[in-house]
Scaffold this active site. Structure first.
Site, short mmCIF file in Angstrom:
data_model
loop_
_atom_site.label_atom_id
_atom_site.label_comp_id
_atom_site.label_asym_id
_atom_site.label_seq_id
_atom_site.Cartn_x
_atom_site.Cartn_y
_atom_site.Cartn_z
N ASP A 215 7.54 -19.57 -9.24
CA ASP A 215 6.92 -20.63 -8.43
C ASP A 215 6.12 -19.99 -7.30
OD1 ASP A 215 6.42 -23.02 -6.91
OD2 ASP A 215 8.32 -23.85 -7.54
N HIS B 181 6.04 -21.53 -4.56
CA HIS B 181 6.76 -22.06 -3.41
C HIS B 181 8.25 -21.71 -3.48
CE1 HIS B 181 3.25 -24.60 -4.40
NE2 HIS B 181 3.04 -24.55 -3.09
N ASP C 149 2.51 -23.45 -11.13
CA ASP C 149 1.69 -23.01 -10.00
C ASP C 149 2.06 -21.61 -9.52
OD1 ASP C 149 3.79 -23.15 -8.07
OD2 ASP C 149 3.27 -25.18 -7.48
N HIS D 131 8.86 -30.72 -9.89
CA HIS D 131 9.94 -29.75 -9.77
C HIS D 131 11.21 -30.30 -9.13
CE1 HIS D 131 10.36 -25.05 -9.71
NE2 HIS D 131 11.29 -25.65 -10.44
N ASP E 225 7.63 -23.15 -12.73
CA ASP E 225 6.58 -24.00 -12.18
C ASP E 225 5.25 -23.31 -12.46
OD1 ASP E 225 4.69 -25.25 -10.47
OD2 ASP E 225 6.24 -25.80 -9.04
N GLU F 282 5.33 -29.29 -13.39
CA GLU F 282 4.18 -29.41 -12.50
C GLU F 282 2.82 -29.30 -13.19
OE1 GLU F 282 4.24 -30.52 -9.49
OE2 GLU F 282 6.28 -30.18 -8.74
N ASP G 45 10.74 -23.94 -2.41
CA ASP G 45 11.49 -25.16 -2.73
C ASP G 45 12.88 -25.15 -2.14
OD1 ASP G 45 9.25 -25.93 -4.08
OD2 ASP G 45 10.05 -25.61 -6.09
N HIS H 78 10.26 -32.48 -4.31
CA HIS H 78 10.07 -31.30 -5.16
C HIS H 78 10.10 -30.01 -4.36
CE1 HIS H 78 5.33 -30.92 -5.02
NE2 HIS H 78 5.83 -31.16 -3.84
#
Length: 287
Positions: free
Chosen positions: A113, A115, A220, A90, A218, A264, A117, A130
């Site tokens: 995502d 996260h 995830d 990412h 992403d 990812e 980031d 990332h």
């Protein structure tokens, strides 16, 4: 019609595997050499190193990649086609979103995502790039990462969907910027319903006179029971129904999807049936 850019890059997550994804996704989508431009980096066939420079691992490598990708995205958008960037990790989104901002300085961003980031060099617990693209896009970092996006991402123009693993420093930054209402965690999505979330995001973008969208996706963001082959899995993620409603929300939105990242996927973590890879292929088709 789309312009595809393949970015076989894993130095931003400092883990082997993500650099293999673009070629696999390209083959699965049956993209020919005319349809996709691969950005190859010599660093990605060298051994990884944990060495840091000013709080970032593989600093020079990341910087070279995002600069080159930014310029490629700018060129792609000039053709008036949607630009799809296949990663890779990412960290590449610093380059791709910077390119979108040079094309439209009021572009909206959906960050799908687990996260945030939005770590800086000072707040990141891992020093992996990332986890820093959003901060760098806003000019919050202290290194040359800040220089990749001469047109800054407006904090009110980004919306997180599926976030559920925010570091303390990221929460502090989001609160300081006054944009906590733009974070739609997986729990919040399940409380509100994804259809309502997408309508709310569209309404907010319209209020801010946003006409173009950059989706940074992403995998995830999804629950690990659906997407296992990714390097930073987080439990209690988004469901397949959530995703279907998310994709429908994009189609129904009055905001034009101008550019997209897909990142990812780590083929080295996939099972023998390539379950995650097959999911990625079908998901890309829907998006």
């Amino acid at each position: 019609m789309c312009t595809y850019i393949g970015v076989p890059f894993r130095s931003g997550c400092n883990r082997e595997g993500a650099q293999l994804a673009p070629a696999i996704l390209c083959e699965a989508l049956e993209l020919g050499s005319v349809q996709i431009k691969f950005l190859h980096f010599a660093s990605e066939i060298q051994p990884l190193s944990d060495e840091q420079y000013q709080g970032i691992k593989n600093y020079d490598t990341v910087l070279a990649m995002v600069l080159r990708l930014r310029d490629s995205v700018v060129e792609g958008l000039k053709t008036k086609k949607k630009v799809v960037t296949l990663g890779g990790d990412h960290s590449l989104a610093l380059g791709s979103v910077a390119g979108s901002l040079l094309h439209d300085n009021n572009v909206g961003v959906i960050w799908f995502d687990a996260h945030g980031d939005i770590n800086t060099e000072a707040t990141s617990p891992s020093a992996n790039a990332h986890g820093m693209p959003v901060a760098a896009l806003m000019g919050l970092c202290s290194t040359a990462l800040n220089e990749i996006a001469p047109v800054r991402l407006k904090p009110q123009n980004i919306f997180w969907v599926g976030a559920r693993d925010l570091d303390t420093g990221e929460v502090d930054i989001i609160n300081r910027l006054g944009i906590s209402d733009n974070v739609y965690s997986a729990d919040k999505v399940h409380q509100m319903g994804m259809t309502v979330v997408m309508q709310e995001i569209t309404n907010k973008m319209c209020e801010r006179k946003i006409t173009n969208l950059h989706l940074s996706f992403d995998i995830d963001g999804m629950d690990p029971s659906i997407v296992a082959a990714t390097g930073t899995k987080v439990p209690n993620g988004l469901t397949q129904e959530d995703f279907e409603q998310f994709a429908q929300g994009l189609r129904d939105s009055t905001i034009s999807l101008m550019a997209m990242d897909f990142v990812e996927y780590n083929p080295l973590l996939d099972d023998a049936q390539q379950t995650t890879g097959k999911w990625c292929k079908e998901t890309l088709k829907q998006l």
